[in-house]
Design a protein around this motif. Structure first.
Motif, PDB file in Angstrom:
ATOM      1  N   VAL A  88      -1.953  -5.981  -5.582  1.00 57.43           N
ATOM      2  CA  VAL A  88      -1.471  -7.323  -5.899  1.00 57.43           C
ATOM      3  C   VAL A  88      -1.560  -7.462  -7.412  1.00 57.43           C
ATOM      4  O   VAL A  88      -2.601  -7.172  -8.015  1.00 57.43           O
ATOM      5  CB  VAL A  88      -2.341  -8.409  -5.219  1.00 57.43           C
ATOM      6  N   ILE A  89      -0.457  -7.867  -8.022  1.00 55.91           N
ATOM      7  CA  ILE A  89      -0.406  -8.113  -9.464  1.00 55.91           C
ATOM      8  C   ILE A  89       0.293  -9.450  -9.657  1.00 55.91           C
ATOM      9  O   ILE A  89       1.392  -9.658  -9.130  1.00 55.91           O
ATOM     10  CB  ILE A  89       0.381  -7.020 -10.215  1.00 55.91           C
ATOM     11  N   LYS A  90      -0.340 -10.328 -10.420  1.00 56.36           N
ATOM     12  CA  LYS A  90       0.257 -11.639 -10.692  1.00 56.36           C
ATOM     13  C   LYS A  90       1.684 -11.457 -11.216  1.00 56.36           C
ATOM     14  O   LYS A  90       1.920 -10.688 -12.130  1.00 56.36           O
ATOM     15  CB  LYS A  90      -0.583 -12.387 -11.726  1.00 56.36           C
ATOM     16  N   GLY A  91       2.619 -12.144 -10.583  1.00 52.04           N
ATOM     17  CA  GLY A  91       4.014 -12.073 -10.992  1.00 52.04           C
ATOM     18  C   GLY A  91       4.831 -11.022 -10.253  1.00 52.04           C
ATOM     19  O   GLY A  91       6.037 -10.979 -10.386  1.00 52.04           O
ATOM     20  N   GLY A  92       4.162 -10.173  -9.460  1.00 54.31           N
ATOM     21  CA  GLY A  92       4.869  -9.126  -8.741  1.00 54.31           C
ATOM     22  C   GLY A  92       5.288  -9.580  -7.350  1.00 54.31           C
ATOM     23  O   GLY A  92       4.621 -10.395  -6.728  1.00 54.31           O
ATOM     24  N   ASP A  93       6.399  -9.043  -6.872  1.00 49.72           N
ATOM     25  CA  ASP A  93       6.926  -9.388  -5.549  1.00 49.72           C
ATOM     26  C   ASP A  93       6.538  -8.338  -4.521  1.00 49.72           C
ATOM     27  O   ASP A  93       6.548  -7.137  -4.800  1.00 49.72           O
ATOM     28  CB  ASP A  93       8.458  -9.481  -5.594  1.00 49.72           C
ATOM     29  N   LEU A  94       6.231  -8.781  -3.323  1.00 47.31           N
ATOM     30  CA  LEU A  94       5.946  -7.929  -2.176  1.00 47.31           C
ATOM     31  C   LEU A  94       4.867  -6.873  -2.454  1.00 47.31           C
ATOM     32  O   LEU A  94       5.099  -5.679  -2.285  1.00 47.31           O
ATOM     33  CB  LEU A  94       7.227  -7.252  -1.682  1.00 47.31           C
ATOM     34  N   PRO A  95       3.677  -7.327  -2.892  1.00 46.01           N
ATOM     35  CA  PRO A  95       2.628  -6.359  -3.203  1.00 46.01           C
ATOM     36  C   PRO A  95       1.985  -5.771  -1.960  1.00 46.01           C
ATOM     37  O   PRO A  95       1.996  -6.362  -0.890  1.00 46.01           O
ATOM     38  CB  PRO A  95       1.615  -7.199  -3.978  1.00 46.01           C
TER      39      PRO A  95
END
Length: 118
Positions: free
Chosen positions: A51-58
């Motif tokens: 999970v990374i802030k700003g990333g989609d579908l982590p």
């Protein structure tokens, strides 16, 4: 004219601690390049596992990538993790991006620059 007292170390510490230090233009470009690589499903592919802030579908296999500057104050540790995490953790599922030449040294450094902003 009266000269102002000079306390460059104190002023520098104040600027750094308050977060007022501006990033040079080259640093901004490596951060944005690093984010692009980290989010790229074909190259860095960090979102597949993290999970990374700003990333989609982590993904959720690896830890959430946040507060990494505090967790790894020595950026070289993050570089080593991206280069070949198997040296530190032989059981890892993380690909050895540098050892397997998935990412260049320059790309790894750009991703680390980005990760340190999270």
């Amino acid at each position: 004219m009266t000269a102002l007292p000079r306390k460059p170390a104190l002023l520098l510490a104040l600027v750094v601690l308050t977060g007022l230090a501006a990033r040079p233009a080259w640093a901004q470009s490596t951060v944005s390049e690093g984010q692009k690589l980290a989010f790229d499903r074909g190259k860095g592919n960090c979102l597949t596992c993290h999970v990374i802030k700003g990333g989609d579908l982590p993904g959720t296999i690896g830890p959430e990538l946040k507060d990494l500057r505090a967790k790894y104050p020595d950026r070289n540790e993050l570089v080593a993790i991206l280069f070949d995490e198997t040296k530190r953790n032989p059981q890892t599922m993380m690909p050895p991006f540098g050892r397997n030449r998935i990412l260049t040294e320059q790309e790894i450094n750009a991703i680390v620059d980005f990760l340190q902003t999270l």
